[in-house]
Design an enzyme around this catalytic site. Structure first.
Site, PDB file in Angstrom:
ATOM      1  N   GLU A   1     -72.525 -80.897   4.096  1.00 25.17           N
ATOM      2  CA  GLU A   1     -72.126 -81.809   4.957  1.00 25.17           C
ATOM      3  C   GLU A   1     -72.222 -83.041   4.476  1.00 25.17           C
ATOM      4  O   GLU A   1     -73.304 -83.930   4.420  1.00 25.17           O
ATOM      5  CB  GLU A   1     -72.551 -81.818   6.353  1.00 25.17           C
ATOM      6  N   LEU A   2     -71.120 -83.870   4.053  1.00 22.86           N
ATOM      7  CA  LEU A   2     -71.155 -85.104   3.173  1.00 22.86           C
ATOM      8  C   LEU A   2     -70.437 -86.279   3.939  1.00 22.86           C
ATOM      9  O   LEU A   2     -70.573 -86.173   5.507  1.00 22.86           O
ATOM     10  CB  LEU A   2     -70.403 -84.823   2.004  1.00 22.86           C
TER      11      LEU A   2
ATOM     12  N   CYS B   1     -72.057 -89.995  10.092  1.00 25.75           N
ATOM     13  CA  CYS B   1     -71.047 -89.454   9.256  1.00 25.75           C
ATOM     14  C   CYS B   1     -69.695 -89.393  10.214  1.00 25.75           C
ATOM     15  O   CYS B   1     -68.593 -89.646   9.588  1.00 25.75           O
ATOM     16  CB  CYS B   1     -71.495 -88.251   8.639  1.00 25.75           C
TER      17      CYS B   1
ATOM     18  N   GLU C   1     -66.778 -95.413   2.602  1.00 25.11           N
ATOM     19  CA  GLU C   1     -67.462 -95.088   3.741  1.00 25.11           C
ATOM     20  C   GLU C   1     -68.470 -96.400   4.016  1.00 25.11           C
ATOM     21  O   GLU C   1     -69.290 -96.759   3.034  1.00 25.11           O
ATOM     22  CB  GLU C   1     -68.348 -93.753   3.771  1.00 25.11           C
TER      23      GLU C   1
ATOM     24  N   TRP D   1     -81.307 -89.211   6.192  1.00 25.66           N
ATOM     25  CA  TRP D   1     -82.465 -90.295   6.962  1.00 25.66           C
ATOM     26  C   TRP D   1     -81.739 -90.400   8.192  1.00 25.66           C
ATOM     27  O   TRP D   1     -82.549 -91.245   9.078  1.00 25.66           O
ATOM     28  CB  TRP D   1     -82.574 -91.316   5.884  1.00 25.66           C
ATOM     29  N   ASN D   2     -80.320 -90.541   8.409  1.00 26.28           N
ATOM     30  CA  ASN D   2     -79.900 -91.086   9.903  1.00 26.28           C
ATOM     31  C   ASN D   2     -80.319 -90.190  10.856  1.00 26.28           C
ATOM     32  O   ASN D   2     -80.355 -90.760  12.110  1.00 26.28           O
ATOM     33  CB  ASN D   2     -78.327 -91.192   9.546  1.00 26.28           C
TER      34      ASN D   2
ATOM     35  N   GLY E   1     -75.733 -85.155   3.633  1.00 22.96           N
ATOM     36  CA  GLY E   1     -76.098 -86.580   2.602  1.00 22.96           C
ATOM     37  C   GLY E   1     -74.591 -86.894   2.161  1.00 22.96           C
ATOM     38  O   GLY E   1     -73.723 -86.798   2.607  1.00 22.96           O
ATOM     39  N   SER E   2     -74.755 -87.880   1.125  1.00 26.29           N
ATOM     40  CA  SER E   2     -73.726 -88.816   0.595  1.00 26.29           C
ATOM     41  C   SER E   2     -73.120 -87.722  -0.149  1.00 26.29           C
ATOM     42  O   SER E   2     -73.381 -86.745  -0.592  1.00 26.29           O
ATOM     43  CB  SER E   2     -74.263 -89.790  -0.244  1.00 26.29           C
TER      44      SER E   2
END
Length: 489
Positions: free
Chosen positions: A258-259, A292, A392, A159-160, A236-237
């Site tokens: 991509e976390l 991130c 994080e 969502w960022n 995402g997370s």
């Protein structure tokens, strides 16, 4: 369909795109979309079901077989046309981004520009689909290494950056010859729908690009596990990444994940302090710290720590926070639960002995009585064991730790399971050359703020993910290799 009233800022209609048609969920269920600046529900989208997922994947699978046969340069022209349409509607898309995600409008404008650049870079790669011819050990034979699309790629976005993360994945997947099904994040689903409408105008074949809206536990899991899904690209997370890893295991799905990140920000005694402070500000507080690659923990040489922190805290305290359409320094956090998560990490750190250098925290009075607001917070801690250092944060909070030298800073920086981004500020050429080998991160910024470029490569090590995005290396990840033994004897 996404009908957008520019004057009122209201979304009049929002549907899913499946096989070229704008549709609702069969049951008529909807998901509310909230403006994080005022907590007003300004739109709803369908709650996608497993049946919707199956129809979308079937449409992409059917369309992909013809799309693969289209010359890559023609595929690239359509993707480039989509990028041009994105730029043409910059203000409209930026307004949607700000309304659903909360970043200041000027930052949303930058996101739209980046969204188009991802598409343009993907289009440029159309003539870079290359193979190899190898000399065989056998007479009258050559070995060809060829590249082919995977088939149907599923995109799961965070969502960022609700627009840029879509085009970052969509462009290379399409130019490589794949079909694409997007699950547009439930908090910020509208940007992806807007891009899908533009894709239709750009001339993308019917069914090739489909958009599902809804929630990850249902629609996302169905997308990952479906037999027609060949590849999953997700931002995402770490929690979500592990769930996708498990869900895709039985089907041996190709994964690009991509976390999260926990970027160290190292400032040594010979650094340009003003330059480092400015970069630390940009790299921590842009998009309310919801990036991130953000500066998540600062390791400051003891000899310059006081000067650095005095300047950094002064600048952080002076930041403006308000209506994102007025272009403050910071807008709201994306949701109430996100504010609660960050506040909880700060409380735990203070209870464990962290010193408060700037007390920000949640805002809930006056102009901030509605919305998900949080002011910058700066803490000083002794070691890596504090909650805001280990986890994080993904918000406007940053811890600082004093170190005695480069070696100590490197050891503390590497003391994490994450491996996405890192920062080093020094004028020492030897240290600069040591940094790539010494820091175990996929992306390192030396004497500059964050902000990757579309033609480079963005990837994480360790718990920060698999694969990577951008440039020729990211593009190559959307193609699989085939060996052809050609014997004419």
């Amino acid at each position: 369909m996404l009908d957008f009233d520019i004057q009122s800022g209201k979304i009049l209609k929002a549907h899913m795109l499946i096989d070229g048609a704008w549709v609702d969920d069969a049951a008529g269920d909807r998901v509310e979309v909230e403006n994080p600046a005022n907590e007003q529900v300004f739109a709803t989208v369908p709650l996608g079901s497993e049946d919707d997922v199956a129809r979308a994947l079937e449409a992409a699978h059917k369309a992909q077989s013809d799309w693969e046969m289209v010359p890559a340069v023609q595929r690239g022209r359509i993707v480039r046309r989509l990028g041009e349409l994105v730029l043409k509607r910059t203000d409209d898309l930026a307004r949607i981004i700000t309304m659903e995600q909360g970043k200041p409008f000027n930052q949303a404008l930058g996101e739209v520009t980046a969204s188009a650049e991802f598409l343009f870079n993907a289009a440029d790669n159309a003539r870079r689909i290359e193979g190899d011819i190898l000399v065989s050990d056998n007479p009258d034979e050559e070995i060809f290494i060829r590249r082919h699309p995977y088939g149907v790629v599923v995109g799961l976005t965070a969502w960022n950056y609700p627009s840029a993360l879509v085009t970052r994945k969509l462009g290379p997947a399409l130019v490589a010859g794949n079909g694409f099904v997007l699950l547009s994040h439930e908090i910020t689903p509208l940007s992806g729908l807007f891009i899908a409408a533009l894709a239709q105008q750009a001339g993308l074949p019917t069914g090739l690009f489909n958009v599902i809206t809804g929630r990850g536990p249902v629609a996302g899991q169905a997308l990952v596990q479906h037999p027609l899904t060949s590849m999953v690209t997700m931002t995402g997370s770490n929690r979500a990444g592990r769930e996708i890893f498990r869900a895709g295991a039985d089907g041996m799905k190709v994964l690009r994940l991509e976390l999260g990140g926990k970027a160290p920000f190292i400032v040594l005694e010979d650094a340009d302090i003003d330059r480092a402070v400015e970069a630390a500000m940009v790299s921590r507080f842009t998009n309310c710290g919801q990036i991130c690659t953000c500066n998540e923990r600062m390791y400051l040489h003891r000899s310059i720590a006081d000067e650095f922190l005095e300047k950094f805290v002064s600048k952080a305290a002076a930041m403006t926070i308000g209506d994102p359409m007025d272009n403050p320094d910071m807008g709201p956090k994306v949701s109430g639960p996100e504010v609660d998560k960050v506040a909880s990490l700060v409380r735990a750190s203070i209870e464990a002995g962290a010193e408060v250098l700037l007390e920000g925290g949640p805002l809930n009075q006056g102009p901030h009585s509605k919305g998900h607001w949080m002011a910058p917070t700066v803490l000083e801690v002794k070691d890596n064991n504090t909650a805001v250092v280990k986890n994080e944060v993904f918000g406007p909070v940053v811890p600082a730790i004093r170190v005695d030298g480069f070696d100590q800073a490197l050891a503390m920086a590497n003391d994490t399971a994450f491996g996405l981004s890192a920062y080093v500020f020094t004028a020492n050429h030897r240290r600069i050359m040591q940094t790539p080998k010494a820091l175990k991160f996929g992306e390192i910024y030396v004497n500059r703020a964050n902000g990757e470029q579309v033609h480079a490569f963005h990837n994480g090590w360790g718990q920060s993910g698999l694969g990577g995005e951008d440039g020729k290396y990211g593009f190559d990840g959307y193609l699989r290799k085939q060996s052809l033994y050609l014997n004419w004897g």
